[in-house]
Design a protein around this motif. Sequence first.
Motif, PDB file in Angstrom:
ATOM      1  N   MET A  40       0.844  -1.197   0.000  1.00 51.80           N
ATOM      2  CA  MET A  40       0.000   0.000   0.000  1.00 51.80           C
ATOM      3  C   MET A  40       0.878   1.245   0.000  1.00 51.80           C
ATOM      4  N   GLY A  41       0.528   2.254  -0.819  1.00 53.19           N
ATOM      5  CA  GLY A  41       1.326   3.462  -0.921  1.00 53.19           C
ATOM      6  C   GLY A  41       0.975   4.466   0.153  1.00 53.19           C
ATOM      7  N   ASN A  42       1.379   5.703  -0.091  1.00 54.36           N
ATOM      8  CA  ASN A  42       1.086   6.792   0.831  1.00 54.36           C
ATOM      9  C   ASN A  42      -0.349   7.267   0.659  1.00 54.36           C
ATOM     10  N   ALA A  43      -0.854   7.957   1.667  1.00 56.06           N
ATOM     11  CA  ALA A  43      -2.212   8.484   1.594  1.00 56.06           C
ATOM     12  C   ALA A  43      -2.302   9.588   0.540  1.00 56.06           C
ATOM     13  N   LEU A  44      -3.466   9.682  -0.080  1.00 57.87           N
ATOM     14  CA  LEU A  44      -3.779  10.734  -1.041  1.00 57.87           C
ATOM     15  C   LEU A  44      -4.924  11.555  -0.447  1.00 57.87           C
ATOM     16  N   VAL A  45      -4.695  12.852  -0.223  1.00 58.61           N
ATOM     17  CA  VAL A  45      -5.661  13.714   0.459  1.00 58.61           C
ATOM     18  C   VAL A  45      -6.146  14.770  -0.530  1.00 58.61           C
ATOM     19  N   THR A  79      -1.785  12.655 -11.390  1.00 61.88           N
ATOM     20  CA  THR A  79      -0.379  12.765 -10.985  1.00 61.88           C
ATOM     21  C   THR A  79      -0.213  12.433  -9.512  1.00 61.88           C
ATOM     22  N   GLY A  80      -1.123  12.954  -8.672  1.00 58.99           N
ATOM     23  CA  GLY A  80      -1.034  12.675  -7.241  1.00 58.99           C
ATOM     24  C   GLY A  80      -1.161  11.206  -6.931  1.00 58.99           C
ATOM     25  N   ALA A  81      -2.058  10.523  -7.624  1.00 58.55           N
ATOM     26  CA  ALA A  81      -2.235   9.087  -7.404  1.00 58.55           C
ATOM     27  C   ALA A  81      -0.989   8.317  -7.820  1.00 58.55           C
ATOM     28  N   GLY A 124       3.493   5.193  -5.831  1.00 56.15           N
ATOM     29  CA  GLY A 124       4.858   4.796  -6.146  1.00 56.15           C
ATOM     30  C   GLY A 124       5.086   4.462  -7.605  1.00 56.15           C
ATOM     31  N   VAL A 125       4.114   4.795  -8.462  1.00 59.10           N
ATOM     32  CA  VAL A 125       4.298   4.580  -9.902  1.00 59.10           C
ATOM     33  C   VAL A 125       5.400   5.494 -10.423  1.00 59.10           C
TER      34      VAL A 125
END
Length: 285
Positions: free
Chosen positions: A1-6, A139-141, A146-147
């Motif tokens: 799982m990556g970082n949170a997207l807010v 872009t944020g996603a 981590g793409v």
Amino acid sequence: MGNALVLQTDFGIADGAVSAMYGVALGVSPDLRICDLTHEIPQYDIWEASYRLIQTISYWPAGTVFVSVVDPGVGSARRSIAVRTEGGQYVITPDNGTLTHVKRMQGIAEARVIDETVNRLAGSDKSYTFYGRDVYVYTGARLAAGVIDFAGVGPEVDVEGVVELPIVEASFDGERVTGTIDVLDVRFGSLWTNIPRDQFDRLGVSYGQRVEVTIEDGTRTVYKNFLTFARSFADVFVGEPLVYANSLDCMAVAINQGSFAKAYGIGTGTNWKLSLRKAPRLVYE
């Protein structure tokens, strides 16, 4: 799982705009953790978008990716930008002043312009009115999942060139501190100023003592009274006004269980000045 997207926007949730942004993000990675800062920024209000970011961002872990879309210049020559803060969080947004408070109060370590030849939703290249969906959240996603790494967002640009909105700094003249009413505590109508607690402390006011509060809209005095300096709302009676330090450690004015802004018709912005002075002894003793 990556970082949170807010996510933060001025879109509201009455239509499908925010849902579309969620869909794009989950299309990048179905494992993303997507959270909402707010979608109730007043339409086109870049200043409030900037303030809500600084109200929130430092409490999120390093690596968190914020996407803020309040974009009255959508489709114009304004830049699409991503920054890494001194705290290690990322913000993706139009370069229109949304980063004003983050830049001044937290600091920006690095800035990049989004390369839309790489970081744009497939099939959206003829769309010019929904950058929030087609460029920013995409872009944020990709960054949160981590793409791409931060370098993969696009070319680096000078941090000093990141656009800032005009700010009037708080000041102390030896007798009073004066600042601007930056924003309201929306649901409760409290007035949040840009006067730091440490500047207020120079007045030598203790909890329970009185403070002379003067509020001006340009050259017009809107309010003037003596209020209690309190630790919290519980220190005064219901319906009583007070001065307190808010959650950003800046000075604020409120009514316990009431709306100060509605009661006195107070607005926000650099035209609205608020001054604090220790009340003379004869006033409260």
